[in-house]
Design a protein around this motif. Structure first.
Motif, PDB file in Angstrom:
ATOM      1  N   LEU A  52     -40.634  36.545 -27.998  1.00 45.07           N
ATOM      2  CA  LEU A  52     -40.889  37.746 -27.221  1.00 45.07           C
ATOM      3  C   LEU A  52     -42.371  38.056 -27.388  1.00 45.07           C
ATOM      4  N   SER A  53     -43.086  38.022 -26.300  1.00 42.11           N
ATOM      5  CA  SER A  53     -44.516  38.296 -26.365  1.00 42.11           C
ATOM      6  C   SER A  53     -44.839  39.737 -25.974  1.00 42.11           C
ATOM      7  N   GLY A  54     -43.884  40.449 -25.360  1.00 43.22           N
ATOM      8  CA  GLY A  54     -44.153  41.790 -24.884  1.00 43.22           C
ATOM      9  C   GLY A  54     -44.920  41.764 -23.571  1.00 43.22           C
ATOM     10  N   HIS A  55     -46.068  41.104 -23.603  1.00 49.75           N
ATOM     11  CA  HIS A  55     -46.863  40.841 -22.406  1.00 49.75           C
ATOM     12  C   HIS A  55     -47.695  39.597 -22.699  1.00 49.75           C
ATOM     13  N   GLY A  56     -48.438  39.131 -21.705  1.00 49.57           N
ATOM     14  CA  GLY A  56     -49.285  37.961 -21.908  1.00 49.57           C
ATOM     15  C   GLY A  56     -48.636  36.633 -21.591  1.00 49.57           C
TER      16      GLY A  56
END
Length: 332
Positions: free
Chosen positions: A88-92
């Motif tokens: 899980l990167s959250g964003h990016g």
């Protein structure tokens, strides 16, 4: 490296596929060459500044990735260059490379392809946490899944069936109903777009007809809006109503209904749960890997597209044109 950047708040049309500086892994980080990234509804909210987390701009949306480690920080001992990882990167994630904390990465099972890995953590993690930890779903119970043909919905169907529950899948058209039946749903119910009061009453009656006199033990609501109240009216005595998401809007629930039904309205904030209980998240993922290995769960991949087409895919996502998951991929 290249990334699909959100430079100003707005819809998918504001995103730009642009060159960016390749990051360097910090002491406890790994640099990952992204092979695939899953697309999720929160991505459409984040670029509009409507999500709980607001990354500083410019940023690339994309909250889950699968790829290969290309460098590690000096404090990293669990991973080496060449390892396949998911996170899980959250964003990016809509990019060619990303730096993540090694503690956030999971090793991809050997039998799991990159596309499945990129479509796995968010939807199955959310649905497992919702059904098993927040809903305490048990074998023999009946679960109603709203938005059942979407990413978290299709995962919820498979998890519920693996537990031994009876599944009623609620969807917006007959084609989606057939998809849900193929995944194991026992019954399906179709709701219209933006239902008026009469249509809401009909929707609730249809659920009750399928659930029987006792009602629905667990409701998994990933839709919200005008569908929430009619679903809640079909809940069983001491049932559990799981609040998962609101693509149709935040509903207003008459609080006399929980009183009359003796039921619970339970919030499902999976991202916060992962942050607060990382060991519990690791245990849940291992349970899901075991279900994957036994063939009881497998992501429904609606389509794969080149990473640079992420804006077009987010447009389809926000218009509810996606069944299961869409995965963005980079050339390898």
């Amino acid at each position: 490296m290249h990334a699909m950047l959100s430079i100003t708040p707005g819809g998918p049309e504001t995103l730009e596929w642009a060159e960016a500086q390749t990051p360097e892994s910090g002491p406890s980080q790994i640099l990952v060459a992204i092979r695939a990234a899953g697309v999720n509804y929160p991505d459409t909210l984040m670029i509009r500044d409507l999500y709980q987390f607001k990354p500083p701009r410019p940023f690339a949306p994309g909250g889950e990735i699968a790829g290969v480690v290309v460098s590690t920080g000096p404090e990293v001992t669990d991973f080496a260059v060449g390892d396949r990882v998911m996170a899980l990167s959250g964003h990016g994630g809509f990019a060619t490379h990303i730096c993540i904390d090694a503690a956030d990465a999971l090793r991809i099972p050997d039998a799991m392809p990159d596309t499945d890995a990129a479509a796995f953590v968010f939807t199955y993690g959310t649905s497992y946490h919702a059904l098993m930890e927040r809903g305490v779903l048990r074998s023999g119970e009946t679960v109603l899944i709203l938005g059942a043909a979407g990413g978290v919905g299709t995962a919820a169907i498979q998890i519920a069936k693996a537990v031994g529950a009876r599944v009623i899948a609620a969807v917006s058209d007959a084609g989606k109903a057939e998809v849900c039946k193929a995944l194991g749903a026992d019954d399906t119910v179709i709701y219209g777009r933006n239902p008026d009061k009469e249509e809401q009453i009909s929707f609730s009656r249809n659920i009750k007809a399928l659930a029987g006199k006792a009602g629905v033990d667990v409701i998994y609501d990933a839709v919200g809006g005008s569908y929430a109240e009619p679903a809640l009216r079909a809940i069983a005595w001491q049932g559990r109503y799981l609040v998962v998401g609101f693509p149709a809007g935040i509903p207003k629930i008459p609080l006399n209904l929980p009183l009359l039904k003796g039921c619970q309205i339970v919030g499902v904030f999976w991202g916060a749960a992962v942050e607060r209980d990382p060991k519990g998240h690791q245990a849940n993922m291992q349970a899901l890997f075991d279900l994957y290995a036994s063939g009881q769960v497998k992501p429904l991949i609606h389509a794969t597209h080149p990473m640079k087409d992420a804006a077009k895919v987010l447009e389809e996502m926000q218009n509810r044109q996606v069944m299961g998951k869409v995965v963005m991929v980079n050339d390898q």
